[in-house]
Motif scaffolding. Structure first.
Motif, short mmCIF file in Angstrom:
data_model
loop_
_atom_site.label_atom_id
_atom_site.label_comp_id
_atom_site.label_asym_id
_atom_site.label_seq_id
_atom_site.Cartn_x
_atom_site.Cartn_y
_atom_site.Cartn_z
N GLY A 383 0.80 -1.21 0.00
CA GLY A 383 0.00 0.00 0.00
C GLY A 383 0.83 1.27 0.00
O GLY A 383 2.03 1.27 -0.30
N VAL A 384 0.18 2.35 0.40
CA VAL A 384 0.79 3.67 0.37
C VAL A 384 1.97 3.77 1.33
O VAL A 384 3.00 4.37 1.00
CB VAL A 384 -0.27 4.76 0.70
N LEU A 385 1.85 3.20 2.51
CA LEU A 385 2.92 3.31 3.51
C LEU A 385 4.21 2.66 3.03
O LEU A 385 5.31 3.23 3.20
CB LEU A 385 2.47 2.68 4.83
N VAL A 386 4.09 1.48 2.42
CA VAL A 386 5.29 0.80 1.91
C VAL A 386 5.93 1.63 0.80
O VAL A 386 7.15 1.80 0.77
CB VAL A 386 4.93 -0.61 1.39
N GLU A 387 5.11 2.12 -0.10
CA GLU A 387 5.65 2.93 -1.20
C GLU A 387 6.27 4.21 -0.67
O GLU A 387 7.30 4.67 -1.18
CB GLU A 387 4.53 3.26 -2.18
N ALA A 388 5.67 4.81 0.36
CA ALA A 388 6.23 6.04 0.94
C ALA A 388 7.63 5.79 1.51
O ALA A 388 8.55 6.59 1.35
CB ALA A 388 5.30 6.57 2.02
N VAL A 389 7.80 4.63 2.19
CA VAL A 389 9.12 4.29 2.73
C VAL A 389 10.12 4.08 1.60
O VAL A 389 11.27 4.53 1.68
CB VAL A 389 9.02 3.01 3.60
N GLN A 390 9.69 3.43 0.53
CA GLN A 390 10.58 3.13 -0.58
C GLN A 390 11.09 4.39 -1.29
O GLN A 390 12.21 4.41 -1.79
CB GLN A 390 9.87 2.23 -1.58
N VAL A 391 10.29 5.44 -1.31
CA VAL A 391 10.73 6.67 -2.00
C VAL A 391 11.33 7.70 -1.05
O VAL A 391 11.58 8.84 -1.44
CB VAL A 391 9.55 7.30 -2.78
N GLY A 392 11.57 7.29 0.20
CA GLY A 392 12.32 8.16 1.11
C GLY A 392 11.51 9.07 1.99
O GLY A 392 12.03 10.06 2.50
#
Length: 442
Positions: A383-392
């Motif tokens: 979801g959004v949280l995982v993607e947010a972590v991945q992009v810094g």
């Protein structure tokens, strides 16, 4: 040959003498007569005017004095009987003659200034507009509106005079009156009134009330959809000013067929940067209004507004970026908007990139959007949280707390960090170039 040589020598000597005379003349200080100088600025007067006390000043200087709240003569300290200065044509002609006489010193002749409109003239002109409107005489009204436009364009002083005498209210009332009649016959007049009103923004409460009527809004929507580029531009500027009021204008506009579509079209097919920004502001007032609901947001989503906004965020200047983020923040306050943002691959990368990179406002709006997306996320994996972590996002939010932000944004950033911390074991990627221009507090 000897004769020609002597002539050349004499010519060189004459040239040197002339150069020395020119240099001595240029080194001479040119004294401006004291009665040609403004007593306030001490500069050569370009538009000399005389007050009721008999003292002459340059118009620009004395008007600044009066705009500061003074009603006395700067030299005599006497209370002015009238705040309307009288042009001093005699002094002005003398100054122009002196400029011509000293042209060799680089003095340029001052142009003959246009006499600005007086309060009495402005009131008379607006009274004629009211009379023409009451008679239903659109031709005379069109001529008077065109004259008002010329005066307002002529100088800032004329604009202030017309606005202070209620021109916005009079023109708005005329627009409302003629919009109730046959639209096809009055469209030229209505477009001219909108053009005049855009020169006098922001509008007052009386003008907004008149222009917010259903008939006026229908006319403006028609111009937005079918008018030429100039007409569409003027309509969206006025519409943006009207929607800033929290009243029935919202419902009137939403109920008009094609109204929302016309505004989105100006964002999709921009006329100029200022028009795009006005369209975004108008849209922001709609999506952030207390009267906004899922149906309105769903209409914007169906038009592809979310995709447009995200594409604009990829590469846009500061002012436009802030407005785009503001609209997106309003849309993401609803389930329909959030779901559309979830499905777009650009959402998280562009939002994280705007943090600490554009402006304080852009940072706060970006954090607010990410917070809304993560707060209402319904997906467990990927979801959004995982993607947010991945992009810094985690590093940027930590740095934001160190650099400093508003209390509201700090609370959202802290809550986001707690949620993101649960997914930090995933791969993290961050562009260190995002921090190269960051101002550190130490």
């Amino acid at each position: 040959m000897m004769t020609s040589w002597r002539r050349r020598r004499e010519s060189r000597r004459a040239g040197k003498k002339q150069d020395s005379e020119d240099q001595s003349c240029s080194n001479m200080e040119l004294n401006i007569p004291s009665h040609f100088r403004c007593p306030i600025s001490l500069d050569l007067m370009k538009d000399p005017v005389t007050l009721s006390t008999g003292i002459t000043y340059d118009r620009e200087s004395i008007e600044k004095w009066m705009e500061a709240g003074n009603n006395t003569c700067p030299i005599t300290n006497q209370v002015l009987k009238t705040l309307e200065p009288i042009p001093n044509h005699a002094i002005r002609k003398m100054i122009q003659g002196w400029c011509v006489e000293n042209k060799s010193y680089g003095i340029e002749r001052i142009p003959t200034p246009r006499t600005p409109v007086s309060s009495y003239e402005a009131s008379e002109l607006l009274s004629k507009v009211v009379a023409a409107q009451q008679r239903g005489d659109r031709d005379v009204c069109l001529e008077l509106v065109a004259k008002i436009k010329r005066l307002v364009k002529e100088s800032e002083r004329n604009k202030r005079c017309m606005v202070s005498n209620g021109s916005c209210g009079v023109l708005s009332a005329a627009f409302e009156a003629f919009s109730n009649d046959s639209f096809e016959e009055n469209v030229r007049l209505l477009e001219e009134i909108l053009s005049a009103l855009t020169l006098m923004l922001p509008l007052g409460g009386e003008a907004k009330s008149s222009l917010g009527s259903p008939s006026c809004l229908r006319c403006m929507v028609w111009i937005l959809r079918c008018g030429d580029l100039s007409g569409r531009r003027n309509a969206v500027f006025v519409l943006q000013g009207i929607l800033s009021r929290d009243d029935g204008n919202f419902n009137h506009l939403v109920e008009i067929e094609g109204g929302l579509e016309a505004m989105v079209k100006l964002i999709k097919e921009p006329i100029c940067p200022t028009t795009t920004k006005a369209s975004l502001l108008a849209t922001y007032h709609l999506v952030s209004s207390p009267l906004a609901d899922e149906k309105v947001i769903a209409r914007f989503v169906e038009m592809g507004l979310v995709e447009m906004l995200l594409e604009m965020l990829v590469d846009c200047e500061r002012s436009l970026c802030e407005k785009v983020l503001a609209v997106l923040d309003g849309i993401c306050g609803f389930d329909e908007g959030r779901e559309k943002a979830y499905d777009n691959a650009l959402t998280m990368p562009v939002l994280v990139k705007k943090i600490l990179r554009v402006s304080d406002l852009a940072t706060e709006l970006s954090v607010s959007i990410i917070w809304k997306l993560s707060k209402n996320e319904k997906r467990d994996e990927g979801g959004v949280l995982v993607e947010a972590v991945q992009v810094g996002a985690f590093q940027k939010l930590l740095l934001l707390l160190q650099v400093g932000c508003s209390e509201r944004t700090r609370g959202k950033a802290t809550e986001l960090l707690k949620s993101l911390n649960m997914h930090r074991e995933r791969l993290e990627c961050i562009d260190s170039m995002d921090f190269k221009n960051l101002k550190r507090p130490f």
